[in-house]
Design an enzyme around this catalytic site. Structure first.
Site, PDB file in Angstrom:
ATOM      1  N   GLU A   1       0.889  -1.193  -0.053  1.00  0.00           N
ATOM      2  CA  GLU A   1       0.047   0.143  -0.055  1.00  0.00           C
ATOM      3  C   GLU A   1       0.699   1.234   0.045  1.00  0.00           C
ATOM      4  OE1 GLU A   1      -2.338  -0.170   3.405  1.00  0.00           O
ATOM      5  OE2 GLU A   1      -3.019  -2.129   3.166  1.00  0.00           O
TER       6      GLU A   1
ATOM      7  N   GLU B   1      -4.586   0.339  -3.852  1.00  0.00           N
ATOM      8  CA  GLU B   1      -3.319   0.933  -3.761  1.00  0.00           C
ATOM      9  C   GLU B   1      -2.300  -0.364  -3.897  1.00  0.00           C
ATOM     10  OE1 GLU B   1      -3.211   5.191  -1.463  1.00  0.00           O
ATOM     11  OE2 GLU B   1      -3.033   3.480  -0.234  1.00  0.00           O
TER      12      GLU B   1
ATOM     13  N   ASP C   1       0.651   3.968  -2.865  1.00  0.00           N
ATOM     14  CA  ASP C   1       0.368   5.302  -2.563  1.00  0.00           C
ATOM     15  C   ASP C   1       1.060   6.349  -3.271  1.00  0.00           C
ATOM     16  OD1 ASP C   1      -1.258   7.516  -0.904  1.00  0.00           O
ATOM     17  OD2 ASP C   1       1.027   7.715  -0.301  1.00  0.00           O
TER      18      ASP C   1
END
Length: 234
Positions: free
Chosen positions: A51, A127, A55
């Site tokens: 993640e 993500e 991101d």
């Protein structure tokens, strides 16, 4: 079989299937797969660190696309649109449209509490998927996937339709018993028809600056930057 369907939806076929499988694996499932495993062993199975990468990849791809599409906009206006597009709410909407919930690998506890429909889990998984594409084939491949799945949101993006970051910043500060921020106009630049305003937001513990074509948009940009700084400090 499920992964193949997801690949078709994304328009991308993975060379290393283990990457997409990990991207879809929530921490609760990793714990069940490896009961008694160490923190490092669990982390190697779940999608939390993916993640983090996703991101950053998402932020860069969206920033690049907004810059390309809107060459005349100020940094402040582009920042407002970017924050809106990479927000948890927008990510969850996109994840919903891709039916990401049906592919997520979650633990029994999360299953019982409706984990497949939780906005935060959907956003985080999306993500992680972007990270998986990036790790499998590099930035250009990830950018193309992001552009495709965010096509509608990018088309509709506008600084006027962005989140009310001033209200969000005030609520964030009040939640931690801090006073509302203050905004100060630092100045402006440019001819009357193309004037750019510069504003500083100050709160207990920090300050942030923003710019925009109006005082209001500059305040919103400053508030958005303040929220980013607060999130990074947590």
């Amino acid at each position: 079989m499920k992964v193949a369907i997801l690949e078709k939806t994304l328009g991308y076929e993975f060379k290393d299937r283990k990457l997409i499988e990990r991207a879809l694996t929530h921490r609760s499932r990793a714990h069940e797969q490896f009961p008694g495993g160490s923190e490092a062993e669990i982390r190697a199975l779940d999608n939390e660190t993916m993640e983090f990468v996703g991101d950053s990849v998402l932020g860069l791809a969206i920033a690049e696309e907004l810059f390309t599409r809107n060459p005349d906009m100020t940094e402040g206006e582009l920042t407002l649109m970017k924050h809106r597009l990479v927000s948890m709410e927008t990510l969850a909407v996109v994840a919903d449209s891709l039916e990401i919930g049906r592919y997520m690998r979650i633990g029994r506890g999360e299953e019982r509490t409706g984990g497949r429909e939780k906005r935060a889990l959907l956003a985080d998984t999306l993500e992680a998927i972007f990270a998986a594409v990036f790790m499998d084939a590099g930035y250009e491949a990830a950018r193309e996937v992001i552009k495709a799945v965010f096509a509608d949101q990018l088309q509709a993006a506008s600084p006027k339709g962005s989140l009310d970051y001033k209200s969000l910043l005030q609520e964030t500060l009040q939640a931690t018993k801090l006073r509302a921020p203050t905004y100060t106009l630092l100045g402006n630049d440019g001819p009357p028809h193309e004037r750019t305003f510069f504003v500083e937001a100050v709160w207990e513990g920090g300050s942030a600056r923003g710019e925009g074509r109006s005082i209001k948009s500059a305040e919103m940009a400053a508030a958005a930057e303040a929220l980013r700084m607060i999130e990074e400090a947590e």
